[in-house]
Design a protein around this motif. Structure first.
Motif, short mmCIF file in Angstrom:
data_model
loop_
_atom_site.label_atom_id
_atom_site.label_comp_id
_atom_site.label_asym_id
_atom_site.label_seq_id
_atom_site.Cartn_x
_atom_site.Cartn_y
_atom_site.Cartn_z
N ASP A 6 39.07 -28.37 47.18
CA ASP A 6 37.77 -28.07 47.78
C ASP A 6 37.44 -29.07 48.88
N MET A 8 34.69 -29.86 50.15
CA MET A 8 33.40 -30.54 50.01
C MET A 8 33.34 -31.45 48.78
N VAL A 9 34.17 -31.19 47.79
CA VAL A 9 34.06 -31.93 46.53
C VAL A 9 35.26 -32.88 46.37
N PRO A 10 34.99 -34.18 46.24
CA PRO A 10 36.10 -35.13 46.07
C PRO A 10 36.90 -34.87 44.79
N PRO A 12 39.44 -36.53 41.93
CA PRO A 12 39.72 -37.88 41.43
C PRO A 12 41.19 -38.24 41.57
N PHE A 52 32.68 -44.10 43.38
CA PHE A 52 31.77 -43.44 42.45
C PHE A 52 30.35 -44.01 42.51
N VAL A 93 39.45 -44.94 39.23
CA VAL A 93 39.51 -43.63 39.89
C VAL A 93 38.69 -43.64 41.17
N TRP C 98 27.16 -31.44 44.82
CA TRP C 98 27.94 -31.47 43.57
C TRP C 98 27.35 -32.50 42.63
N ASP C 100 28.63 -34.82 38.84
CA ASP C 100 29.80 -35.08 38.01
C ASP C 100 29.55 -34.59 36.60
N GLY C 103 31.08 -38.24 34.09
CA GLY C 103 30.51 -39.56 34.32
C GLY C 103 31.51 -40.67 34.12
N PHE C 107 35.86 -39.69 36.50
CA PHE C 107 34.85 -38.65 36.74
C PHE C 107 35.45 -37.32 37.18
N GLN C 108 34.78 -36.24 36.82
CA GLN C 108 35.15 -34.90 37.26
C GLN C 108 33.95 -34.34 38.01
N LEU C 109 34.14 -34.01 39.27
CA LEU C 109 33.02 -33.51 40.06
C LEU C 109 33.05 -31.99 40.10
N VAL C 110 31.89 -31.38 39.96
CA VAL C 110 31.85 -29.93 40.06
C VAL C 110 30.87 -29.51 41.15
N GLU C 111 31.27 -28.50 41.86
CA GLU C 111 30.46 -27.99 42.95
C GLU C 111 29.15 -27.43 42.40
#
Lengths: 278, 156, 378
Positions: A6, A8-10, A12, A52, A93, C98, C100, C103, C107-111
């Motif tokens: 994506d 727009m979304v980083p 990890p 982060f 990360v 987005w 996370d 946390g 971390f896992q980021l979601v749109e």
């Protein structure tokens, strides 16, 4: 190009290794946190790196384009985000979006001489070019690296510089702006080395990256050596938030640094490069 | 060592490039080959500046001394460079120290004699002055860029 | 949009049936938004009923001046554009990009996946249709598509309005962006007020528009009604408060990039950014990364930004456009010149908002004239 899913979304990525280049500059080796594929890129492209909770900055990729398993970034700690990135340790990360932007014309330059002019951290976006040129050495004529930094303590990639110096088919000229008398290398600004480099002005691609003032002075020296603006390539920097042409911040005249650059052929931006506060 | 070969050596040096033959002959008359070992001092600040040097091979550091920092290199001058122009400008004294960084071969020219020749033959004087001015311009531009301290955190 | 087979059929909708049309849109699940009066200005917001429209209001606009005034009739659309534009819905001032999921480290980021409403825009002016088309080019037509904009743009219903009133700062006629809607609408109205009758001449732009219209009482427009509607638009075109001379404007501004005139404007400009906020095409944004107090959960928000701030061009060491001169020049040159190279269109639609809402009444049309004059004078 197999980038990240994506724009727009980083995503990890996990820090595998941190190398301290200088007192304020670090090289990070990253691998996908989830064991996903490698990270293909072209020399000169950049990523948005997200520390982060702190923020995001555009940073050029400084690794070897022929080794996409590891993503390599060299970061100088100068602001809140880069400070946070430089504090990362193995296993931490980092968020990554990219790769974005244009690349150095390494393939187009085949058959002629290549001169690389780097100032300060400007060597980082050019290191992928050196890797590429050395692994495709037979395709090129003379190769030269001209590199200037503030002091001896600011020189990046010292072990590699030594290695490159050992190549008989790569001319390496390094200079620092000031040094103590014990220093045996060159002292003087990077532009003073340009008259000494051997190349054929009609068959040479010059790739320049460094502070804008340094690039302006470099252009004058190159002009004096008979290099046309169509053979000079430079990497530009402006404020950047999105890297995909939406945020408007990186505009430079009619161009967007993020999508039309960061690498430009000089004649593409010549009209605005000489002007102030663009 | 014949003046004829010195003349050829001078003619090949970028500083004297395309200079007319009679002028080269004049120059050769006041030129001599000199070798400096690594670390050897070529001149010191405030000495009378009688000679100037065109560098053939090697590297020379132009230095100054600060009490709290010791000797500081302002600039290094390498192959095909020119060292010293104080011979041309009153009070004809050195402004900096010069030291060979490595084994260095130069051609030393007698500035005092050259000054006299320039006074006698203004065409020659103008030609020489243009060349020195060009070097001074290059050094000035480089110094200005150096003063800007462009790497001080401008690019990340 | 804009199928030619539909173009020729004009219909007539009585004023009293407009409510039915809004109701049908509501029933079909649209969030119906349009002009309404708030804080003594016409703004765009949710409409529950036709009475929420600025009934019987008009406006007086000039450089730095905006005032609502009573009309002596019950016109629903008898005013020009106010400070809002539709970008507040399609390209909102604040959007979460987005957040996370987990946390902390790893971390896992979601749109952002919050539902986006389907909008029905009521009373979109022709200049605003152009503005939407321009933002489409910026945010949808490049290598990347802005997912937030795309989600809002998809399924948009547009009820356009041909202008029957030109504001004091309007110059759409000289930008070829109005006062008549030519594309980008499902239905387009022309409001007609007669002594004993209040109705709309309706042009159908899409099949969807035709379908919606079929659900409300309407009839075919007579020749007289068509002529009346045309006359209204023609009259509006003749009443423009401003005019932009666009001939060779891109080259003019490129040529005069270093004109001393920019410094003259800069002496007035407060760099407040009002012009960029009210401009219907200005798209620039910044991002803000935030965390909770513990620093364990992070989000990224996108906010409208303005090229008039110092921060906008900040790179380590300082701002590239430090002077107000450079910032005004960036804005105006972008709008009228570099935009053309970037997106094949002007970034200006002649709505006049930047003139009206400039606290010191800087007038973009006048600035272009001044640069032309300075060139002749030199």
């Amino acid at each position: 190009m197999a980038g990240l899913p994506d724009p727009m979304v980083p995503s990890p990525l996990r820090v595998q290794r941190v190398r301290r280049e200088t007192y304020d500059t670090f090289t990070l080796e990253l691998e996908p946190a989830n064991g996903a594929d490698g990270f293909s890129f072209a020399a000169g492209q950049f990523n948005m790196l997200y520390a982060f909770g702190v923020g995001e900055v555009p940073i050029s990729i400084s690794g070897d384009p022929t080794k996409p398993q590891t993503l390599v970034h060299t970061v100088r700690s100068v602001g809140a985000v880069t400070q946070a990135i430089c504090k990362l340790k193995r296993g931490d990360v980092l968020g990554v979006r990219g790769p974005f932007g244009s690349h150095w014309p390494v393939e187009e330059a085949a058959g002629g001489d290549v001169v690389i002019v780097a100032g300060g951290i400007g060597l980082a976006p050019l290191r992928p070019v050196i890797y590429y040129l050395l692994s495709n050495r037979e395709k090129y004529g003379r190769l030269a690296l001209v590199y200037g930094a503030r002091t001896l303590q600011d020189l990046l990639y010292n072990p590699e510089l030594e290695k490159w110096r050992g190549h008989f088919d790569l001319a390496v000229e390094v200079t620092v702006d000031t040094a103590a008398a014990s220093y045996r290398g060159n002292v003087g600004v990077v532009t003073t080395l340009i008259p000494r480099v051997q190349f054929d002005p009609l068959q040479t691609a010059v790739m320049v990256c460094g502070p804008e003032v340094m690039m302006r002075f470099t252009l004058r020296e190159l002009e004096a050596r008979g290099i046309g603006p169509e053979n000079i390539f430079m990497s530009m920097e402006r404020n950047m938030k999105c890297a995909v042409g939406f945020c408007g911040h990186c505009q430079f005249g009619p161009t967007f640094i993020c999508k039309d650059g960061p690498v430009f052929r000089y004649d593409q931006i010549q009209a605005f490069f000489a002007k102030r506060e663009v | 060592m014949s003046t004829e070969t010195l003349e050829r050596v001078l003619a090949e040096h970028p500083f004297f490039k395309h200079l007319q033959r009679p002028y080269l002959e004049l120059l050769a008359e006041c030129a001599s080959r000199v070798r400096f070992n690594a670390g050897e001092v070529i001149f010191r600040e405030s000495e009378p500046a009688n000679l100037f040097y065109v560098i053939r091979r090697g590297k020379v550091a132009v230095e100054t001394f600060a009490p709290n920092r010791g000797p500081i290199i302002i600039q290094t001058i390498g192959e095909e460079g020119l060292l010293g122009w104080s011979w041309l400008i009153p009070p004809y004294r050195r402004r900096f120290d010069a030291r060979a960084v490595e084994l260095t071969w130069v051609i030393a020219l007698d500035g005092e004699r050259l000054r006299e020749m320039c006074e006698k033959d203004h065409d020659f004087g103008y030609e020489l002055m243009k060349r020195v001015a060009d070097i001074m311009d290059q050094r000035l531009q480089a110094t200005r860029l150096q003063l800007l301290d462009v790497y001080d955190g401008v690019r990340s | 949009m804009g199928s030619s087979s539909l173009d020729t059929e004009l219909a007539v909708l009585e004023r009293d049936h407009l409510q039915l049309l809004l109701d049908i849109l509501g029933k079909r699940g649209y969030r119906v938004v349009g002009p309404t009066v708030r804080d003594r200005a016409v703004v765009y917001d949710d409409l529950a009923s036709v009475t929420d429209l600025p009934v019987g209001w008009t406006d007086e606009q000039d450089g730095g001046i905006y005032r609502l005034k009573r009309r002596n009739d019950g016109a629903l659309f008898g005013y020009a554009v106010g400070p809002d534009s539709w970008k507040k819905f399609l390209h909102p001032p604040v959007v979460r990009l987005w957040r996370d999921k987990t946390g902390g480290n790893g971390f896992q980021l979601v749109e952002e996946d919050e539902g986006v409403p389907r909008f029905a825009f009521i009373g979109v002016r022709p200049c605003e249709l152009h503005a939407i088309a321009i933002q489409d080019k910026v945010l949808l037509n490049g290598k990347y598509r802005d997912p937030s904009y795309e989600a809002r743009r998809q399924g948009l219903f547009v009820l356009a309005l041909n202008c029957g009133h030109a504001g004091g700062t309007c110059f759409c006629a000289s930008m070829n962006t109005g006062p008549k809607a030519t594309f980008g609408f499902d239905l387009a109205l022309t409001e007609v007020l007669e002594a004993d009758r209040h109705y709309f001449v309706v042009e159908i732009g899409t099949e969807l528009g035709a379908e919606i219209l079929r659900e409300v009482p309407h009839k075919a427009a007579s020749q007289a009604e068509k002529a009346t509607a045309e006359g209204i638009v023609a009259k509006t075109a003749g009443q423009m408060g401003r005019r932009m001379y666009t001939t060779g404007i891109k080259d003019l501004l490129y040529r005069n990039y270093e004109s001393p005139h920019w410094s003259d404007v800069a002496k007035l400009c407060l760099t407040c950014g009002n012009c960029t906020m009210v401009c219907p095409t200005c798209f620039c944004t910044t991002v803000e990364d935030v965390t909770d107090l513990a620093g364990e959960h992070a989000e990224r928000w996108r906010k409208w930004d303005s090229c008039f701030t110092m921060d906008f061009s900040y790179i380590h060491g300082g701002s590239v456009r430090a002077s107000p001169m450079a910032r005004y020049r960036q804005w105006m040159t972008h709008k009228l010149a570099t935009w053309i190279d970037q997106f094949g269109t002007s970034g200006c639609v002649g709505c006049g908002r930047c003139i009206t809402w400039c606290p010191v009444a800087i007038d973009i049309t006048e600035e272009v004239n001044a640069i032309r004059r300075s060139e002749r004078g030199s």
